[in-house]
Design a protein around this motif. Structure first.
Motif, short mmCIF file in Angstrom:
data_model
loop_
_atom_site.label_atom_id
_atom_site.label_comp_id
_atom_site.label_asym_id
_atom_site.label_seq_id
_atom_site.Cartn_x
_atom_site.Cartn_y
_atom_site.Cartn_z
N GLU A 305 94.13 125.25 6.19
CA GLU A 305 94.77 124.31 5.26
C GLU A 305 95.18 123.02 5.97
O GLU A 305 95.04 121.92 5.44
CB GLU A 305 96.01 124.97 4.63
CG GLU A 305 96.67 124.07 3.61
CD GLU A 305 97.84 124.74 2.89
OE1 GLU A 305 98.31 125.80 3.36
OE2 GLU A 305 98.27 124.20 1.86
N GLU A 306 95.68 123.20 7.21
CA GLU A 306 96.13 122.03 7.95
C GLU A 306 94.95 121.15 8.37
O GLU A 306 95.03 119.92 8.35
CB GLU A 306 96.89 122.52 9.19
CG GLU A 306 98.02 121.61 9.60
CD GLU A 306 98.77 122.22 10.77
OE1 GLU A 306 99.23 121.44 11.61
OE2 GLU A 306 98.85 123.47 10.85
N ARG A 309 94.00 119.17 5.41
CA ARG A 309 94.97 118.11 5.13
C ARG A 309 94.83 116.95 6.11
O ARG A 309 94.83 115.78 5.73
CB ARG A 309 96.38 118.71 5.18
CG ARG A 309 97.47 117.86 4.55
CD ARG A 309 98.82 118.61 4.48
NE ARG A 309 99.17 119.28 5.72
CZ ARG A 309 99.61 118.66 6.81
NH1 ARG A 309 99.75 117.36 6.84
NH2 ARG A 309 99.91 119.36 7.90
N LYS A 310 94.67 117.31 7.38
CA LYS A 310 94.56 116.24 8.39
C LYS A 310 93.24 115.47 8.27
O LYS A 310 93.20 114.26 8.48
CB LYS A 310 94.72 116.82 9.80
CG LYS A 310 96.16 117.27 10.04
CD LYS A 310 96.43 117.57 11.48
CE LYS A 310 97.94 117.76 11.65
NZ LYS A 310 98.28 118.26 13.00
N LYS A 312 91.80 114.93 5.50
CA LYS A 312 91.99 114.05 4.34
C LYS A 312 92.77 112.80 4.73
O LYS A 312 92.42 111.68 4.32
CB LYS A 312 92.70 114.82 3.22
CG LYS A 312 92.76 114.03 1.92
CD LYS A 312 93.32 114.86 0.76
CE LYS A 312 93.47 113.96 -0.47
NZ LYS A 312 94.06 114.67 -1.62
N GLU A 313 93.81 112.98 5.54
CA GLU A 313 94.57 111.82 6.04
C GLU A 313 93.67 110.85 6.79
O GLU A 313 93.89 109.65 6.80
CB GLU A 313 95.69 112.28 6.99
CG GLU A 313 96.88 112.88 6.28
CD GLU A 313 97.84 113.61 7.25
OE1 GLU A 313 98.65 114.40 6.76
OE2 GLU A 313 97.73 113.38 8.49
#
Ligand SMILES: *Cc1c(COP(=O)(O)O)cnc(C)c1O
Length: 353
Positions: A305-306, A309-310, A312-313
């Protein structure tokens, strides 16, 4: 939910499509679209399509005959639809219910469960084996309507034609639906479409969304016995006879006639998949031997998940599923070599921080 919704649908959990965000430009590796545009001939066909003041051809005569010729069947063995999701929807409506149960893997295309719930179908979700492969014997002689994505999503793994035949031959009293959305990335001899000549209970479902660069046109097709195709037509004419619009019919026929262009695109994607797999494995990822246009990969330095998310950032979109069994993994669409390089640069940066 609105207070006007009838009770039957109270607990409906709809399918969650991959994000299509507009807030900034992403390297979009989350919904398995093709990075390559439709061919010139495909786009040119839009201008010579029949005029939009007329309804589209409900029988899709030209498109079906082009598909039939390409895949060595008769036009009566071909059904076309507004995306292959619609064929899957019609199939759950027609071939599954209370009295006819459905069976499919626990980890697979999320829409099967959604359709099962929508149509009140009794279904079994059979666990994949620990290496994410489908255990063929779970589907032998089950006398339920079998639904298998081959290659499977999001694992990318697949069964051989012989294994599919064993499943089909052992469930002759039920429909067996094989979803070949990714078959054009699986190499020669992987499709079970030939088996439709021999078994009247087999339906092979395909899409123009992945290997034919037409996700936005919404076009799917299916090949099966006259009986199965006629049943799908009955459902179609009971819901939406003009389900495939005129422009999409024209583009679809042209895309089949321009086979060389799309074969070249698929070839590039397959080569890039193998390169990306090697580079991710070099970085310690666990990656399945996908036969589709995506990789299913588990990073070793960060939670799934992380990582999602990263990325995507950093402007790279991939797909992460919260399902317990696969929450350590992400599904990454194979794009252009440049897109892979961007993904890897972002990955190295995340890893070094
Ligand atoms: C993408 C996909 C579909 C849906 O394709 P559409 O034709 O765009 O509706 C169906 N099945 C699987 C397994 C897919 O990955």
């Amino acid at each position: 939910m609105s207070k006007f919704l009838i009770n039957k649908y109270n607990s409906l959990t709809p399918y969650t499509p991959g994000e299509q965000p507009n807030d900034k430009r992403y390297v979009k590796l989350n919904t398995n679209e093709s990075p390559y545009p439709p061919s010139r001939a495909t786009m040119a066909a839009l201008w010579s399509a029949r005029s939009l003041n007329l309804y589209s051809d409900p029988e899709c005569v030209h498109l079906r005959s082009v598909l039939a010729e390409r895949y060595g069947v008769s036009p009566e063995n071909v059904f076309v639809s507004n995306g292959s999701d619609e064929i899957l929807s019609f199939s759950f409506m027609a071939f599954c219910g209370n009295e006819v149960e459905a069976v499919f893997p626990d980890i697979t295309y999320g829409f099967y469960k959604v359709f099962g719930d929508l149509y009140g179908v009794t279904y079994t979700q059979v666990p994949l084996q620990s290496d994410f492969t489908v255990n063929v014997s779970d589907y032998i002689g089950v006398h339920k309507t079998v639904v298998i994505a081959n290659p499977n999503a999001p694992t990318g793994l697949m069964l051989s034609v012989d294994d599919i035949e064993r499943i089909v031959a052992s469930n002759l009293t039920n429909a067996v639906i094989i979803d070949e959305a990714y078959i054009d990335f699986a190499g020669a001899g992987a499709s079970c479409v030939e088996l439709t000549h021999k078994y009247d209970n087999l339906l092979v479902v395909r899409t123009f969304s992945k290997s034919r660069s037409l996700a936005g046109a919404r076009l799917g097709y299916a090949i099966g016995s006259v009986g199965i195709i006629n049943t799908l037509n009955t459902i179609k004419y009971s819901t939406n006879p003009y389900n495939v619009n005129t422009l999409t019919q024209a583009a679809g026929a042209a895309a089949i006639e321009d086979d060389d262009y799309y074969a070249e695109c698929a070839y590039k994607i397959i080569s890039e998949r193998e390169r990306m797999k090697r580079l991710l494995r070099e970085r310690g990822f666990e990656v399945t031997d996908s036969r589709a246009n995506f990789l299913f990969a588990k990073p070793c330095f960060i939670l799934g998940e992380e990582y999602y998310r990263k990325l995507k950032e950093n402007g790279v979109l991939v797909r992460w599923f919260s399902t317990q069994k696969i929450r350590d993994y992400v599904r990454i669409t194979v794009g252009t070599p440049e897109q892979t390089d961007t993904l890897l640069r972002a990955t190295d940066m995340i890893q070094s921080k």
